[in-house]
Write a protein that holds these residues in place. Structure first.
Motif, PDB file in Angstrom:
ATOM      1  N   SER A 138       0.826  -1.214   0.000  1.00 52.82           N
ATOM      2  CA  SER A 138       0.000   0.000   0.000  1.00 52.82           C
ATOM      3  C   SER A 138       0.855   1.258   0.000  1.00 52.82           C
ATOM      4  N   CYS A 139       1.990   1.193   0.695  1.00 52.25           N
ATOM      5  CA  CYS A 139       2.900   2.334   0.749  1.00 52.25           C
ATOM      6  C   CYS A 139       3.463   2.636  -0.640  1.00 52.25           C
ATOM      7  N   ILE A 140       3.904   1.595  -1.348  1.00 53.83           N
ATOM      8  CA  ILE A 140       4.456   1.784  -2.697  1.00 53.83           C
ATOM      9  C   ILE A 140       3.384   2.325  -3.641  1.00 53.83           C
ATOM     10  N   HIS A 145       7.167   9.835 -15.380  1.00 51.07           N
ATOM     11  CA  HIS A 145       6.579   9.704 -16.715  1.00 51.07           C
ATOM     12  C   HIS A 145       5.384   8.753 -16.665  1.00 51.07           C
ATOM     13  N   PRO A 146       4.290   9.072 -17.364  1.00 51.97           N
ATOM     14  CA  PRO A 146       3.101   8.198 -17.366  1.00 51.97           C
ATOM     15  C   PRO A 146       3.414   6.750 -17.712  1.00 51.97           C
ATOM     16  N   GLY A 147       4.372   6.541 -18.611  1.00 51.06           N
ATOM     17  CA  GLY A 147       4.754   5.176 -18.952  1.00 51.06           C
ATOM     18  C   GLY A 147       5.396   4.461 -17.779  1.00 51.06           C
ATOM     19  N   ASP A 148       6.220   5.198 -17.012  1.00 49.34           N
ATOM     20  CA  ASP A 148       6.850   4.618 -15.818  1.00 49.34           C
ATOM     21  C   ASP A 148       5.817   4.331 -14.736  1.00 49.34           C
ATOM     22  N   VAL A 149       4.825   5.239 -14.607  1.00 50.83           N
ATOM     23  CA  VAL A 149       3.754   5.033 -13.624  1.00 50.83           C
ATOM     24  C   VAL A 149       3.032   3.724 -13.915  1.00 50.83           C
ATOM     25  N   ALA A 150       2.680   3.501 -15.169  1.00 56.82           N
ATOM     26  CA  ALA A 150       1.970   2.281 -15.560  1.00 56.82           C
ATOM     27  C   ALA A 150       2.838   1.052 -15.313  1.00 56.82           C
ATOM     28  N   GLU A 151       4.138   1.144 -15.613  1.00 55.79           N
ATOM     29  CA  GLU A 151       5.038   0.012 -15.439  1.00 55.79           C
ATOM     30  C   GLU A 151       5.199  -0.346 -13.964  1.00 55.79           C
ATOM     31  N   PHE A 152       5.347   0.672 -13.104  1.00 58.26           N
ATOM     32  CA  PHE A 152       5.494   0.398 -11.676  1.00 58.26           C
ATOM     33  C   PHE A 152       4.211  -0.162 -11.067  1.00 58.26           C
ATOM     34  N   ARG A 153       3.069   0.286 -11.545  1.00 60.45           N
ATOM     35  CA  ARG A 153       1.801  -0.279 -11.057  1.00 60.45           C
ATOM     36  C   ARG A 153       1.689  -1.747 -11.439  1.00 60.45           C
ATOM     37  N   VAL A 197      12.532  -4.853  -4.204  1.00 58.44           N
ATOM     38  CA  VAL A 197      13.193  -4.527  -5.467  1.00 58.44           C
ATOM     39  C   VAL A 197      12.408  -3.451  -6.206  1.00 58.44           C
ATOM     40  N   VAL A 198      11.086  -3.581  -6.207  1.00 58.22           N
ATOM     41  CA  VAL A 198      10.231  -2.586  -6.857  1.00 58.22           C
ATOM     42  C   VAL A 198      10.431  -1.217  -6.210  1.00 58.22           C
ATOM     43  N   ALA A 199      10.438  -1.198  -4.884  1.00 54.96           N
ATOM     44  CA  ALA A 199      10.601   0.059  -4.165  1.00 54.96           C
ATOM     45  C   ALA A 199      11.975   0.674  -4.443  1.00 54.96           C
ATOM     46  N   HIS A 200      12.984  -0.172  -4.485  1.00 49.10           N
ATOM     47  CA  HIS A 200      14.342   0.294  -4.762  1.00 49.10           C
ATOM     48  C   HIS A 200      14.409   0.946  -6.145  1.00 49.10           C
ATOM     49  N   ASP A 201      13.802   0.305  -7.146  1.00 49.67           N
ATOM     50  CA  ASP A 201      13.788   0.849  -8.509  1.00 49.67           C
ATOM     51  C   ASP A 201      13.006   2.159  -8.574  1.00 49.67           C
ATOM     52  N   LEU A 202      11.919   2.224  -7.809  1.00 53.99           N
ATOM     53  CA  LEU A 202      11.090   3.428  -7.787  1.00 53.99           C
ATOM     54  C   LEU A 202      11.862   4.616  -7.208  1.00 53.99           C
ATOM     55  N   ILE A 203      12.588   4.352  -6.111  1.00 57.68           N
ATOM     56  CA  ILE A 203      13.384   5.413  -5.496  1.00 57.68           C
ATOM     57  C   ILE A 203      14.450   5.904  -6.474  1.00 57.68           C
ATOM     58  N   ARG A 204      15.144   4.974  -7.117  1.00 59.56           N
ATOM     59  CA  ARG A 204      16.194   5.334  -8.057  1.00 59.56           C
ATOM     60  C   ARG A 204      15.641   6.134  -9.245  1.00 59.56           C
ATOM     61  N   LYS A 205      14.436   5.802  -9.661  1.00 59.24           N
ATOM     62  CA  LYS A 205      13.834   6.479 -10.813  1.00 59.24           C
ATOM     63  C   LYS A 205      13.587   7.959 -10.525  1.00 59.24           C
ATOM     64  N   MET A 206      13.311   8.273  -9.267  1.00 60.87           N
ATOM     65  CA  MET A 206      13.001   9.662  -8.899  1.00 60.87           C
ATOM     66  C   MET A 206      14.176  10.354  -8.225  1.00 60.87           C
ATOM     67  N   SER A 207      15.365   9.757  -8.320  1.00 56.47           N
ATOM     68  CA  SER A 207      16.559  10.325  -7.712  1.00 56.47           C
ATOM     69  C   SER A 207      17.603  10.573  -8.790  1.00 56.47           C
ATOM     70  N   PRO A 208      18.558  11.454  -8.528  1.00 56.88           N
ATOM     71  CA  PRO A 208      19.607  11.717  -9.520  1.00 56.88           C
ATOM     72  C   PRO A 208      20.488  10.499  -9.760  1.00 56.88           C
ATOM     73  N   VAL A 248      16.482   2.754   3.916  1.00 55.16           N
ATOM     74  CA  VAL A 248      17.260   1.651   3.370  1.00 55.16           C
ATOM     75  C   VAL A 248      16.350   0.453   3.124  1.00 55.16           C
ATOM     76  N   LEU A 249      16.568  -0.208   1.989  1.00 51.21           N
ATOM     77  CA  LEU A 249      15.708  -1.322   1.605  1.00 51.21           C
ATOM     78  C   LEU A 249      16.416  -2.668   1.632  1.00 51.21           C
ATOM     79  N   ASP A 250      17.737  -2.662   1.779  1.00 49.12           N
ATOM     80  CA  ASP A 250      18.460  -3.930   1.850  1.00 49.12           C
ATOM     81  C   ASP A 250      19.724  -3.722   2.676  1.00 49.12           C
ATOM     82  N   PRO A 251      20.327  -4.797   3.176  1.00 55.69           N
ATOM     83  CA  PRO A 251      21.477  -4.685   4.074  1.00 55.69           C
ATOM     84  C   PRO A 251      22.664  -3.929   3.495  1.00 55.69           C
TER      85      PRO A 251
END
Length: 357
Positions: free
Chosen positions: A54-56, A70-78, A89-100, A201-204
């Motif tokens: 629910s958080c993601i 990007h709308p395409g990224d929104v659809a892909e993450f959903r 892994v999904v959350a990690h990719d999402l964070i990276r997508k919105m970070s430099p 942090v999402l992993d050790p």
């Protein structure tokens, strides 16, 4: 469930039996592990607090509304949230997508999305019963850590005039102080806190410095060996990689330990299998009932029972005080019989002198 069980279910909270081995624990012998179930019970109006999924989903929704993804990224993450089993892994990719892409996580749009999702948390506290129960345990020395990103407990505690403090694993000095019992109202967020997304942090590997520090790891794992962990509102915490790295790895003979986990029993077969599996980890699984709305009342009743326990130190003080007074009276009479002057009574220490926390 037979008819008799159905009849007594409504009164389950009052008549429920608790494990003697649990309710006879001193509060200072426990370490409370708080999961999403606590936040979901306290602030049901915020879906992002109910589960990791629910958080993601809420973050993706905020990213779409703020137009930072990007709308395409929104659809892909959903799609990934619905289908992928490994949500970390999904959350990690999402964070990276919105970070430099430079490796420096500031500035980033992920923080803005979190602020949108968790805005004004204290205004959404609807059922503070569980938080009040947890504060009661903390008052008596129970330590608290959480896998949650929210700071609902700290916000509520501050409203109740407690000097609450949110702790991050990356602050070694604070972690060591907390682990040694020197920060009474500290809440350790092992995944970080939403107010500081750079510390999330999402992993050790994100806590490489922590997990490779012998001093930190020894003091944390010593807690798992010497305290009884009480998991409340936790689902699959033992599968959490960070929890495993901090507390489970390198701790031998876990089956000899005595920890506890409070869970929903919505499926009997699953519950009893889970119960048997957890005993291999030294964890006794108990049920608060077959409905989530029973959870707050159960936690209140359980903590009330634990807080009733009288510490051995207090009993020892009472007995020695009684004997001490009797001996002092005898000595006084002896001195008076021998014509000696009795010494003046020593000044009792003020409350502040006694070392308050």
């Amino acid at each position: 469930m037979d008819s008799e069980d159905k009849t007594t279910n409504k009164g389950e909270q009052k008549s429920r039996k608790f494990l003697k081995s649990l309710i006879r624990k001193q509060p200072q012998e426990l370490l409370l592990v708080i999961g999403t179930g606590v936040s979901a019970a306290v602030a049901p109006g915020i879906p992002a607090l109910c589960s990791w999924r629910s958080c993601i989903e809420a973050v993706i929704e905020a990213a779409e509304q703020l137009e930072v993804l990007h709308p395409g990224d929104v659809a892909e993450f959903r799609r990934k949230v619905m289908k992928d089993r490994d949500l970390l892994v999904v959350a990690h990719d999402l964070i990276r997508k919105m970070s430099p892409r430079t490796g420096d996580t500031k500035p980033n749009f992920f923080q803005d999305c979190l602020m949108e999702v968790f805005d004004s948390l204290e205004q959404h506290i609807q059922n503070p019963l569980v938080l009040q129960s947890i504060l009661g345990l903390m008052d008596k020395g129970t330590m608290v850590l959480t896998t949650n990103y929210d700071n609902l407990l700290e916000l509520f505690g501050q409203q109740q005039n407690r000097p609450m403090e949110s702790l991050d694993l990356k602050d070694k000095t604070k972690v060591l102080q907390w682990a040694r019992g020197h920060i009474k109202y500290g809440v350790l967020h092992i995944h970080g806190l939403y107010t500081d997304p750079c510390g999330m942090v999402l992993d050790p590997s994100g806590y490489k410095d922590v997990t490779q520090d012998p001093e930190v790891m020894e003091v944390l794992q010593n807690l798992y060996r010497t305290k009884s962990f009480l998991f409340v509102g936790c689902g699959e915490t033992l599968r959490d990689q960070i929890f495993q790295a901090l507390f489970l790895y390198s701790v031998p003979n876990k089956v000899d330990l005595e920890h506890y986990m409070v869970v929903l029993k919505d499926n009997e077969d699953h519950f009893y299998k889970h119960q048997a599996d957890m005993l291999l980890h030294g964890i006794k699984v108990v049920s608060y009932g077959d409905r989530f709305d029973l959870f707050p009342g159960y936690v209140q009743d359980l903590t009330t029972q634990i807080c009733k326990q009288r510490s051995p130190d207090a009993e020892r003080v009472d007995s020695t005080t009684f004997l001490g007074n009797a001996c002092q009276d005898c000595a006084k009479r002896k001195m008076e019989e021998n014509g000696m002057e009795t010494p003046k009574k020593l000044r009792q220490p003020d409350t502040d002198d006694a070392g308050g926390s």
